[in-house]
Write an enzyme that holds these catalytic residues in place. Structure first.
Site, mmCIF file in Angstrom:
data_model
loop_
_atom_site.group_PDB
_atom_site.id
_atom_site.type_symbol
_atom_site.label_atom_id
_atom_site.label_comp_id
_atom_site.label_asym_id
_atom_site.label_seq_id
_atom_site.Cartn_x
_atom_site.Cartn_y
_atom_site.Cartn_z
ATOM 1 N N GLN A 159 28.120 2.138 21.473
ATOM 2 C CA GLN A 159 29.487 1.679 21.260
ATOM 3 C C GLN A 159 29.682 1.416 19.768
ATOM 4 O OE1 GLN A 159 31.143 -2.303 22.275
ATOM 5 N NE2 GLN A 159 32.365 -1.184 23.784
ATOM 6 N N ARG A 184 36.664 2.519 25.225
ATOM 7 C CA ARG A 184 36.872 1.298 25.992
ATOM 8 C C ARG A 184 38.147 0.607 25.527
ATOM 9 N NH1 ARG A 184 33.261 -4.294 26.715
ATOM 10 N NH2 ARG A 184 33.194 -4.217 28.987
ATOM 11 N N PRO A 197 28.651 -2.512 27.717
ATOM 12 C CA PRO A 197 28.129 -3.001 26.437
ATOM 13 C C PRO A 197 28.116 -4.522 26.414
ATOM 14 C CG PRO A 197 30.363 -2.161 26.184
ATOM 15 C CD PRO A 197 29.944 -1.820 27.576
ATOM 16 N N LEU A 198 26.986 -5.079 26.032
ATOM 17 C CA LEU A 198 26.783 -6.533 26.072
ATOM 18 C C LEU A 198 26.193 -6.995 24.745
ATOM 19 C CD1 LEU A 198 25.168 -6.527 29.612
ATOM 20 C CD2 LEU A 198 27.359 -7.609 29.074
ATOM 21 N N THR A 199 26.985 -7.703 23.959
ATOM 22 C CA THR A 199 26.489 -8.236 22.693
ATOM 23 C C THR A 199 25.415 -9.277 22.957
ATOM 24 O OG1 THR A 199 28.544 -7.792 21.540
ATOM 25 C CG2 THR A 199 27.149 -9.529 20.636
ATOM 26 N N ALA A 240 28.164 -3.393 20.998
ATOM 27 C CA ALA A 240 29.040 -3.168 19.848
ATOM 28 C C ALA A 240 28.214 -3.129 18.564
ATOM 29 C CB ALA A 240 30.081 -4.273 19.771
ATOM 30 N N TYR A 291 39.342 -6.335 18.548
ATOM 31 C CA TYR A 291 38.721 -5.866 17.323
ATOM 32 C C TYR A 291 39.657 -4.842 16.658
ATOM 33 C CZ TYR A 291 34.955 -8.478 19.387
ATOM 34 O OH TYR A 291 34.225 -9.483 19.950
#
Length: 355
Positions: free
Chosen positions: A98, A224, A23-25, A56, A179
């Site tokens: 995610q 994760r 996952p890549l913001t 995310a 988070y």
């Protein structure tokens, strides 16, 4: 022996390879945190990954930490994500979402003045957050009351249901990088008393409740974690012990895969968390952070891992699995475009055959 290009079954999915996209913001959502056609193109381009783990995504309104990140709590967001899932499936890919609560990483300037929430009133230090008024310090969060936590679990459950309605093949619960769920899990950020504080079994309670709720709504659930990562001012007094305990506890939850960030972005905390996790968890184990193709193949062949999630290499190489298979050169991404708007540095990296 297995390697990156040996198929793998994860839950109901048959992955054609073990090159997963982490996952890549990227902050490309449209107003009101709605995913649009540009995001659909980005994910479709990378559909050759064994599994795409989408970025995310906010499970509840009013918890923005990145200004332009997507959500999955409104009908418009569900419809927007459907563009992506349809595009990925049309290209033969598989994709999970995610699901995420930013916790103390959120900021009032991104959320209509609302104070962020956390397990304890401890602010993130050593960094700032991007807001419409420029970079700002993180604020002290409000400590969540015990009777508010069922509402958090309900938010994750509804987000999971929405993700399945949007066409995703499953969800990955975000329990990493400081988070909300990770902040409850690690003792550097969770100083509360009562059923959600103190010993590790209490600190993990909210995470386990969220996983149970997600399992009720999704055919595939991953998680994760980042036991060592100091990002967002995170620390734990015993990350290796925490990792081993959690792995054993997760063994009985029906979790389809466990996605582990093995190191610390800041280089301050060290330790081998993968060995105790592998010893305690027999499900699909995914490693992440700095793997080369050679190291990934070695880890898979030895049984330490079942797959590897690649992050940064996927930014500039939409056809990363093919490049790794051929041993072809990898393109370098432009950090200046990681979080900017538009197609530049997002969907304009060439594929191998046209490079």
């Amino acid at each position: 022996m297995s390697d990156l290009f040996t198929p793998l079954t994860v839950g109901p999915l048959r992955l054609p390879n073990r090159v997963l996209m982490a996952p890549l913001t990227r902050c490309r959502a449209e107003p009101d945190h709605v995913p649009g056609p540009l995001m659909a193109t980005y994910y479709q381009q990378r559909a050759s990954a064994g599994l795409l783990i989408a970025e995310a995504t906010m499970v509840m309104e009013g918890n923005s930490a990145f200004w332009h990140e997507p959500g999955i709590h409104s009908a418009a967001q569900v419809a927007g994500w459907r563009l992506t899932t349809d595009a990925v499936h049309a290209a033969g890919g598989r994709i999970v979402l995610q699901i995420w609560h930013g916790g103390r990483a959120c900021h009032p300037l991104l959320n209509g003045g609302r104070q962020p929430v956390a397990p304890s009133p401890i602010a993130i230090t050593g960094d700032e957050v991007h807001t419409p008024e420029g970079k700002q310090p993180y604020v002290v969060p409000r400590e969540l009351a015990d009777d508010e936590l069922p509402g958090i679990v309900t938010g994750f459950r509804q987000a999971t249901r929405n993700a399945i309605d949007a066409g995703f093949d499953g969800v990955e619960v975000h329990g990493a990088n400081g988070y909300l769920l990770d902040a409850f899990l690690r003792d550097g950020s969770n100083r509360r008393q009562g059923p959600y504080g103190g010993p590790v079994a209490n600190r993990a309670r909210l995470l386990l409740e969220v996983l149970e709720a997600a399992r009720a709504e999704s055919p595939l659930v991953g998680l994760r974690i980042s036991p060592l990562n100091g990002y967002n001012a995170m620390v734990d007094s015993d990350p290796v012990g925490l990792s081993g305990w959690l792995a054993q506890r997760l063994e009985s939850t029906g979790l389809d895969y466990l996605h582990v960030m093995r190191g610390d972005f800041l280089g301050q905390q060290h330790g081998d968390v993968l060995t105790p996790i592998r010893a305690g968890f027999s499900g699909a184990l995914v490693g992440n952070m700095g793997y080369t193709a050679e190291e990934a193949n070695t880890a898979i062949a030895s049984g330490q891992l079942d797959a590897v999630a690649f992050g940064t290499p996927f930014l500039a190489n939409p056809d990363l699995p093919e490049r790794l298979r051929l041993g072809a050169p990898l393109q370098s991404p432009d950090p200046a475009t990681y979080y900017t708007a538009g197609a530049a540095g997002y969907t304009d990296y060439p594929f191998l055959e046209s490079a």
